[in-house]
Design an enzyme around this catalytic site. Structure first.
Site, short mmCIF file in Angstrom:
data_model
loop_
_atom_site.label_atom_id
_atom_site.label_comp_id
_atom_site.label_asym_id
_atom_site.label_seq_id
_atom_site.Cartn_x
_atom_site.Cartn_y
_atom_site.Cartn_z
N SER A 124 0.96 -1.04 -0.38
CA SER A 124 -0.09 0.15 -0.06
C SER A 124 0.58 1.56 0.39
CB SER A 124 -1.20 0.15 1.10
OG SER A 124 -1.09 1.60 1.49
N TYR A 148 -1.97 -0.74 10.86
CA TYR A 148 -1.52 -1.12 9.56
C TYR A 148 -0.75 -1.33 8.93
CZ TYR A 148 -3.66 -1.65 4.95
OH TYR A 148 -3.79 -1.83 3.94
N LYS A 152 2.01 -3.67 6.96
CA LYS A 152 2.71 -4.13 5.47
C LYS A 152 3.66 -3.34 5.08
CE LYS A 152 -1.06 -4.57 3.43
NZ LYS A 152 -1.28 -5.55 2.72
P1 NAD Z 1 -11.24 -6.81 1.21
O1 NAD Z 1 -10.39 -6.66 3.09
O2 NAD Z 1 -11.91 -6.11 0.22
O3 NAD Z 1 -9.96 -8.56 0.73
C1 NAD Z 1 -9.54 -9.53 1.97
C2 NAD Z 1 -9.48 -10.49 1.83
O4 NAD Z 1 -9.08 -11.38 2.46
C3 NAD Z 1 -11.26 -11.23 2.33
O5 NAD Z 1 -12.15 -11.38 1.46
C4 NAD Z 1 -10.84 -11.67 3.30
O6 NAD Z 1 -12.26 -12.84 3.71
C5 NAD Z 1 -9.21 -12.36 3.60
N1 NAD Z 1 -8.72 -12.95 4.67
C6 NAD Z 1 -8.57 -11.67 5.32
N2 NAD Z 1 -7.39 -12.35 6.63
C7 NAD Z 1 -7.75 -13.96 5.63
C8 NAD Z 1 -6.38 -14.83 6.65
N3 NAD Z 1 -6.16 -14.53 7.95
N4 NAD Z 1 -6.91 -15.97 5.88
C9 NAD Z 1 -7.59 -16.07 4.51
N5 NAD Z 1 -8.28 -14.98 4.69
C10 NAD Z 1 -8.16 -13.83 4.43
O7 NAD Z 1 -9.36 -6.13 1.46
P2 NAD Z 1 -8.79 -5.93 -0.23
O8 NAD Z 1 -9.64 -4.12 -0.28
O9 NAD Z 1 -9.61 -6.90 -1.46
O10 NAD Z 1 -7.31 -5.54 0.21
C11 NAD Z 1 -6.50 -6.39 -0.73
C12 NAD Z 1 -5.72 -6.72 -0.05
O11 NAD Z 1 -4.83 -4.98 -0.52
C13 NAD Z 1 -5.21 -6.60 1.72
O12 NAD Z 1 -4.19 -6.85 1.60
C14 NAD Z 1 -4.71 -4.36 1.85
O13 NAD Z 1 -4.12 -4.39 2.78
C15 NAD Z 1 -3.69 -4.48 0.21
N6 NAD Z 1 -5.07 -3.21 -0.20
C16 NAD Z 1 -6.43 -3.20 0.28
C17 NAD Z 1 -6.11 -0.85 -0.03
C18 NAD Z 1 -8.12 -0.67 -0.75
O14 NAD Z 1 -7.68 0.53 -0.14
N7 NAD Z 1 -8.75 -1.49 -0.82
C19 NAD Z 1 -5.28 0.11 -0.16
C20 NAD Z 1 -3.92 -0.62 -0.56
C21 NAD Z 1 -3.48 -1.81 -0.22
C1 UD1 Z 2 -6.82 5.29 3.47
C2 UD1 Z 2 -5.67 4.24 4.56
C3 UD1 Z 2 -5.10 4.06 3.18
C4 UD1 Z 2 -4.88 3.13 3.08
C5 UD1 Z 2 -6.44 3.84 1.79
C6 UD1 Z 2 -6.00 2.85 1.05
C7 UD1 Z 2 -6.81 5.69 6.36
C8 UD1 Z 2 -6.48 6.58 7.46
N1 UD1 Z 2 -6.08 5.66 5.81
O1 UD1 Z 2 -6.11 5.96 3.03
O2 UD1 Z 2 -3.56 3.38 4.84
O3 UD1 Z 2 -3.41 2.58 1.88
O4 UD1 Z 2 -7.59 4.40 2.50
O5 UD1 Z 2 -7.37 3.18 0.09
O6 UD1 Z 2 -7.93 5.08 6.50
N2 UD1 Z 2 -12.31 11.54 3.56
C9 UD1 Z 2 -14.18 12.03 4.57
N3 UD1 Z 2 -14.93 11.80 4.76
C10 UD1 Z 2 -14.54 10.57 4.83
C11 UD1 Z 2 -13.43 9.58 4.20
C12 UD1 Z 2 -12.29 9.92 3.53
O7 UD1 Z 2 -13.40 13.76 3.94
O8 UD1 Z 2 -15.88 10.41 5.27
C13 UD1 Z 2 -11.28 11.94 2.63
C14 UD1 Z 2 -10.02 11.44 3.75
O9 UD1 Z 2 -10.00 12.83 4.80
C15 UD1 Z 2 -8.82 11.86 2.39
C16 UD1 Z 2 -9.69 10.96 1.75
O10 UD1 Z 2 -11.03 11.31 1.55
O11 UD1 Z 2 -8.26 13.29 2.23
C17 UD1 Z 2 -9.34 9.99 0.88
O12 UD1 Z 2 -9.97 9.17 2.06
P1 UD1 Z 2 -9.43 7.65 2.44
O13 UD1 Z 2 -10.60 6.82 1.83
O14 UD1 Z 2 -10.41 6.60 4.07
O15 UD1 Z 2 -8.44 6.93 2.49
P2 UD1 Z 2 -6.60 7.57 2.94
O16 UD1 Z 2 -7.35 8.54 3.53
O17 UD1 Z 2 -6.30 8.30 1.21
#
Ligand code: NAD
Ligand code: UD1
Length: 335
Positions: A124, A148, A152
């Site tokens: 991330s 978190y 990572k």
């Molecule tokens: P998500 O929660 O939708 O998907 C994660 C999946 O992993 C879920 O289906 C959950 O059931 C499964 N899981 C969690 N722990 C497990 C375990 N111990 N054993 C088996 N399954 C398990 O999340 P996502 O948004 O799809 O994110 C996927 C990956 O990407 C994560 O590692 C997250 O940290 C990373 N990531 C997500 C974002 C975001 O904004 N969504 C941003 C940056 C990085």
């Molecule tokens: C969040 C996570 C970050 C993760 C990223 C991935 C937090 C603090 N950080 O980042 O670790 O890697 O998602 O997608 O959760 N905002 C509002 N109102 C809301 C929600 C968000 O104004 O109800 C604003 C926030 O202040 C920010 C922007 O929207 O400026 C994006 O927020 P968000 O979607 O939560 O993502 P990040 O904070 O960038």
């Protein structure tokens, strides 16, 4: 190639499953459904026309993992599984380290035992901490500001150690910026439990009338309109980034590779609100609320490395991000 997707039923994993299957790979989903539903796999099957085997288990169950790697003749792993809520990680750090770090150790042990050394990891942009310069390139110093993010970073460092110790490993660390949007079918998307933490799902629920208004966390940042700026990337583009990363690992010399996956373009909270209003055709009520602790003003990626090495670039814009989110939300809300 038979590819195991840990967390393959989750938001990003499900879209990557569709993209990888469409690229000709055989996908196996490994998930304990702690943050997803088995029905998502039915949707992946419907979208791909593939049977898509599922192993329902916790990543920390190394024996089950080993069995899955063997039974399905797995050639590469894409590792999405993990817990991802920043606020929750502050309250429950042990759960986060146990799930994310211990889970990855279990995966690495199973892979090592099988001599399987090709891995793509979901990292991330959070590993960059408070940006020291923009756009953020892969050489930007890393720092984490919450548990978190530290999980990572720990995993990234662990992977670097593994690659150093055994040069046969092929590892890609993909640093996602802000994934949003949904598959164009509206069948899969982001459907968080409870009140969403992240902007896009929150906006979608306000638009659907499921939440009364959006709280804009601060309008006094050093940005053009005072609200936070982020690099939102369409999840379907992100999914394609995984297809490109797998191909890259298979075609290049073993080693450790790190790529930003973003668009390079930042949008403010208010720009997101306006874009969504235009797509949904209705006003989105919002109020200006205090800054959210830990938030930064701006964050967006330098994406040249992924473009030159992977031959991958995001192609979908803000309109597509909002349209697909809205389609998915309307379906989920039964509108
Ligand atoms: P998500 O929660 O939708 O998907 C994660 C999946 O992993 C879920 O289906 C959950 O059931 C499964 N899981 C969690 N722990 C497990 C375990 N111990 N054993 C088996 N399954 C398990 O999340 P996502 O948004 O799809 O994110 C996927 C990956 O990407 C994560 O590692 C997250 O940290 C990373 N990531 C997500 C974002 C975001 O904004 N969504 C941003 C940056 C990085
Ligand atoms: C969040 C996570 C970050 C993760 C990223 C991935 C937090 C603090 N950080 O980042 O670790 O890697 O998602 O997608 O959760 N905002 C509002 N109102 C809301 C929600 C968000 O104004 O109800 C604003 C926030 O202040 C920010 C922007 O929207 O400026 C994006 O927020 P968000 O979607 O939560 O993502 P990040 O904070 O960038």
């Amino acid at each position: 190639m038979n590819i195991l997707l840990t967390g393959g039923a989750g938001y990003i994993g499900s879209h990557a499953a569709v993209a990888l299957a469409s690229a000709g790979h055989q996908i196996v989903v490994f998930d304990n459904f702690c943050n997803s539903r088995p029905t998502v796999v039915d949707q992946i099957r419907a979208l791909t026309g593939q049977p898509i085997p599922v192993v329902e288990a916790d990543l920390r169950d190394t024996a089950v993992l080993l069995g899955a790697l063997t039974t399905h003749g797995i050639g590469a792993v894409v590792h999405f599984a993990g817990l991802k809520a920043v606020g929750e990680s502050v309250a429950k750090p042990i759960e986060y380290y146990a799930n994310n770090v211990q889970g990855t150790i279990s995966l690495l042990q199973a892979m090592q035992a099988k001599g399987l050394k090709t891995l793509v990891f979901s990292s991330s942009a959070t590993v960059y901490g408070d940006p020291q310069y923009l756009p953020i390139d892969e050489a930007h110093p890393t720092a984490a500001t919450n548990p978190y993010g530290r999980t990572k970073l720990h995993i990234e460092e662990m992977l670097a150690d593994v690659a150093r110790a055994d040069p046969q490993w092929r590892i890609a660390r993909l640093r996602y910026f802000n994934p949003v949007g949904a598959h164009e079918s509206g069948l899969i998307g982001e459907d968080p439990n409870g009140i969403p933490n992240n902007l896009m799902p929150y906006i979608a629920r306000v638009a659907a009338g499921q939440l009364p208004h959006l709280n804009v966390f601060g309008n006094d940042y050093d940005t053009p309109d005072g609200t936070g700026v982020r690099d939102y990337i369409h999840v379907v583009d992100l999914a394609q980034g995984h297809v490109a990363a797998v191909r890259y690992l298979l075609e290049h010399a073993p080693g450790l590779y790190t790529f930003n996956l973003g668009t390079g373009q930042g949008y403010s909270v208010l720009e997101m609100v306006r874009a969504f209003e235009a797509v949904a055709g209705r006003p989105l009520p919002f109020t200006i609320a205090p800054r959210r602790p830990g938030d930064i003003a701006s964050c967006f990626a330098k994406v040249d490395l992924a473009a030159s090495a992977l031959g991958w670039r995001a192609t979908l814009g803000l309109k597509e991000m909002c349209e697909s989110t809205w389609r998915f939300q309307q379906r989920a809300a039964g509108l």
